[in-house]
Motif scaffolding. Structure first.
Motif, mmCIF file in Angstrom:
data_model
loop_
_atom_site.group_PDB
_atom_site.id
_atom_site.type_symbol
_atom_site.label_atom_id
_atom_site.label_comp_id
_atom_site.label_asym_id
_atom_site.label_seq_id
_atom_site.Cartn_x
_atom_site.Cartn_y
_atom_site.Cartn_z
ATOM 1 N N ASN A 37 0.832 -1.210 0.000
ATOM 2 C CA ASN A 37 0.000 0.000 0.000
ATOM 3 C C ASN A 37 0.859 1.250 0.000
ATOM 4 N N GLY A 38 0.274 2.334 -0.468
ATOM 5 C CA GLY A 38 0.982 3.592 -0.637
ATOM 6 C C GLY A 38 1.440 4.207 0.672
ATOM 7 N N SER A 39 0.686 3.947 1.740
ATOM 8 C CA SER A 39 1.005 4.561 3.020
ATOM 9 C C SER A 39 2.331 4.038 3.583
ATOM 10 N N ILE A 40 2.502 2.718 3.581
ATOM 11 C CA ILE A 40 3.751 2.135 4.099
ATOM 12 C C ILE A 40 4.903 2.422 3.118
ATOM 13 N N GLN A 41 4.558 2.483 1.832
ATOM 14 C CA GLN A 41 5.570 2.857 0.845
ATOM 15 C C GLN A 41 6.099 4.255 1.140
ATOM 16 N N GLU A 42 5.187 5.173 1.467
ATOM 17 C CA GLU A 42 5.581 6.545 1.792
ATOM 18 C C GLU A 42 6.453 6.557 3.046
ATOM 19 N N ALA A 43 6.004 5.815 4.077
ATOM 20 C CA ALA A 43 6.750 5.796 5.339
ATOM 21 C C ALA A 43 8.172 5.276 5.144
ATOM 22 N N THR A 44 8.330 4.247 4.296
ATOM 23 C CA THR A 44 9.643 3.608 4.158
ATOM 24 C C THR A 44 10.510 4.280 3.105
ATOM 25 N N SER A 45 9.948 5.222 2.368
ATOM 26 C CA SER A 45 10.777 5.886 1.360
ATOM 27 C C SER A 45 11.128 7.317 1.758
ATOM 28 N N THR A 46 10.426 7.888 2.755
ATOM 29 C CA THR A 46 10.776 9.259 3.142
ATOM 30 C C THR A 46 11.870 9.270 4.215
ATOM 31 N N VAL A 47 12.042 8.132 4.918
ATOM 32 C CA VAL A 47 13.086 8.061 5.942
ATOM 33 C C VAL A 47 13.572 6.618 5.977
ATOM 34 N N GLU A 48 14.791 6.386 6.441
ATOM 35 C CA GLU A 48 15.253 4.999 6.580
ATOM 36 C C GLU A 48 14.444 4.325 7.665
ATOM 37 N N ALA A 49 13.770 3.260 7.285
ATOM 38 C CA ALA A 49 12.829 2.632 8.216
ATOM 39 C C ALA A 49 12.818 1.125 7.993
ATOM 40 N N ASN A 50 12.344 0.401 8.991
ATOM 41 C CA ASN A 50 12.220 -1.052 8.857
ATOM 42 C C ASN A 50 10.887 -1.539 9.412
ATOM 43 N N LEU A 51 10.403 -2.626 8.840
ATOM 44 C CA LEU A 51 9.217 -3.282 9.391
ATOM 45 C C LEU A 51 9.645 -4.049 10.635
ATOM 46 N N VAL A 52 8.766 -4.099 11.629
ATOM 47 C CA VAL A 52 9.088 -4.712 12.921
ATOM 48 C C VAL A 52 8.272 -6.004 13.093
ATOM 49 N N PRO A 53 8.935 -7.152 13.323
ATOM 50 C CA PRO A 53 8.173 -8.388 13.559
ATOM 51 C C PRO A 53 7.317 -8.291 14.820
ATOM 52 N N VAL A 54 6.133 -8.884 14.772
ATOM 53 C CA VAL A 54 5.261 -8.939 15.953
ATOM 54 C C VAL A 54 4.987 -10.424 16.189
ATOM 55 N N GLU A 55 5.769 -11.021 17.066
ATOM 56 C CA GLU A 55 5.674 -12.475 17.266
ATOM 57 C C GLU A 55 6.057 -12.823 18.688
ATOM 58 N N GLY A 56 5.960 -14.104 19.030
ATOM 59 C CA GLY A 56 6.286 -14.553 20.382
ATOM 60 C C GLY A 56 5.108 -15.274 21.001
ATOM 61 N N PRO A 57 5.294 -15.775 22.226
ATOM 62 C CA PRO A 57 4.256 -16.601 22.845
ATOM 63 C C PRO A 57 2.904 -15.905 23.009
ATOM 64 N N GLU A 58 2.900 -14.603 23.314
ATOM 65 C CA GLU A 58 1.614 -13.905 23.505
ATOM 66 C C GLU A 58 0.849 -13.838 22.185
ATOM 67 N N ILE A 59 1.580 -13.623 21.096
ATOM 68 C CA ILE A 59 0.931 -13.546 19.781
ATOM 69 C C ILE A 59 0.444 -14.942 19.371
ATOM 70 N N ASP A 60 1.275 -15.965 19.625
ATOM 71 C CA ASP A 60 0.843 -17.348 19.337
ATOM 72 C C ASP A 60 -0.469 -17.644 20.058
ATOM 73 N N ALA A 61 -0.545 -17.226 21.320
ATOM 74 C CA ALA A 61 -1.737 -17.514 22.126
ATOM 75 C C ALA A 61 -2.956 -16.776 21.572
ATOM 76 N N LEU A 62 -2.759 -15.525 21.136
ATOM 77 C CA LEU A 62 -3.869 -14.750 20.550
ATOM 78 C C LEU A 62 -4.420 -15.431 19.306
ATOM 79 N N VAL A 63 -3.507 -15.879 18.449
ATOM 80 C CA VAL A 63 -3.921 -16.510 17.189
ATOM 81 C C VAL A 63 -4.611 -17.838 17.468
ATOM 82 N N GLU A 64 -4.057 -18.571 18.432
ATOM 83 C CA GLU A 64 -4.618 -19.867 18.823
ATOM 84 C C GLU A 64 -6.050 -19.713 19.348
ATOM 85 N N ALA A 65 -6.274 -18.667 20.150
ATOM 86 C CA ALA A 65 -7.548 -18.533 20.876
ATOM 87 C C ALA A 65 -8.659 -17.876 20.056
#
Ligand code: GLU
Length: 323
Positions: A201-229
């Motif tokens: 999408n254009g919004s994340i494209q804008e965010a990552t092209s106007t400044v040096e930026a990285n996507l951040v993983p969102v994972e771990g046991p709490e996220i596993d539990a959310l998806v599971e439940a």
């Protein structure tokens, strides 16, 4: 002769009455999201297809920009909007009254599903100079957590709850709209932004092209539990190389965008909208890259938790997509 004459007159009258009825104008308003997101394109695309048939159906469709999922569901409930786009978790909570936003009399029993659309990974983007490699690094940082009425704010609250955090764990929790947050990241007003949105999408494209930026993983046991439940969550991957600064795949979780309405909306109206989309499905898919992998079979069977609206159900049965 007399009888014949009046019969003729009756027939002529009937024809005229039908023609008038068919062209009687009716208006549909579709709630979308910020103009830089994908919901706006969903609404605009649906309206474009619906409005090609206005001469025969009498239906005129508009799809204004809104605050997003929660705002759309509430606007449909109050009758201000006819239909709207909402995250699958928001559809679930609104119908079941199972989150703070929809508790008590804010529950929306008359919410009806129409179809699901594209997947929406919960997406966190950070400035490279903020050194945020995982969700836990957001502690103490300046984070744009989503505007009021948006799906991302609601989902962010769920993630914070799951981790035992609150908004106070950030040095700043701003609530800028999607259209403002990429610029805020570029201007160093915030260290990270959160957006539950289809890709690319254009919004994340804008965010990552106007400044040096990285996507951040969102994972771990709490996220596993959310998806599971919860049936409305699934693991998600944002492919490496899609945005500048992130070459590796980014693991996260996400929802589906869904298209919803109210049981109070007439059956033939929803039928015409669904018909306009699926009779022109290749054209619809071509209107945004996030729609590329959509299939009708998945759209009618996945991501929906409220009952299908009868107008949608009628079309899907005719197509043999549901029993
Ligand atoms: N998922 C966001 C919301 O529910 C909107 C994303 C978009 O506009 O594409 O508010």
């Amino acid at each position: 002769m007399k009888t014949f004459g009046s019969l003729l007159l009756g027939a002529a009258f009937a024809v005229t009455a039908t023609a008038v009825a068919a062209q009687e104008e009716r208006f549909i308003t579709i709630g979308t999201g910020g103009q830089t997101g994908v919901y706006y394109v969903v609404g605009q695309s649906i309206c474009r297809l619906v409005n090609r048939d206005t001469a025969t159906t009498g239906i005129k469709c508009t799809a204004p920009s809104t605050g997003g999922s929660v705002a759309n569901v509430n606007a449909i409930k109050s009758g201000d909007m006819t239909m709207g786009v909402a995250q699958s978790d928001i559809q679930f909570h609104a119908y079941n009254g199972s989150s703070d936003e929809f508790a008590g009399d804010k529950k929306f029993d008359n919410l009806r599903a129409v179809f699901s659309v594209h997947p929406e990974p919960f997406t966190v983007v950070a400035r490279k100079d903020a050194s945020i490699a995982g969700f836990d690094d957001l502690k103490g940082k300046r984070v744009n957590v989503g505007n009021p009425g948006s799906g991302q704010l609601a989902t962010m609250e769920v993630v914070l709850d799951a981790k035992g955090w609150s908004m106070d764990d950030f040095s700043l929790a701003s609530q800028l709209k999607p259209a403002e947050q990429s610029a805020a990241l570029g201007d160093n007003k915030v260290d990270a932004i959160v957006y539950t949105v289809g890709h690319p999408n254009g919004s994340i494209q804008e965010a990552t092209s106007t400044v040096e930026a990285n996507l951040v993983p969102v994972e771990g046991p709490e996220i596993d539990a959310l998806v599971e439940a919860n049936p409305y969550y699934a693991k998600a991957v944002i492919p490496g190389g899609m945005y500048a600064g992130t070459d590796a795949d980014t693991n996260t979780f996400g929802v589906k965008a869904t298209f919803v309405t109210s049981a109070d909306v007439p059956e033939d109206m929803v039928y015409e909208v669904v018909k306009a989309v699926f009779d022109n499905f290749d054209r619809f898919k071509g209107l945004h890259p996030a729609f590329a992998n959509l299939t009708p079979e998945e759209m009618v069977t996945q991501g929906n938790s409220a009952p299908l609206h009868p107008g949608a159900e009628k079309y899907y049965k005719e197509q043999g997509w549901i029993e």
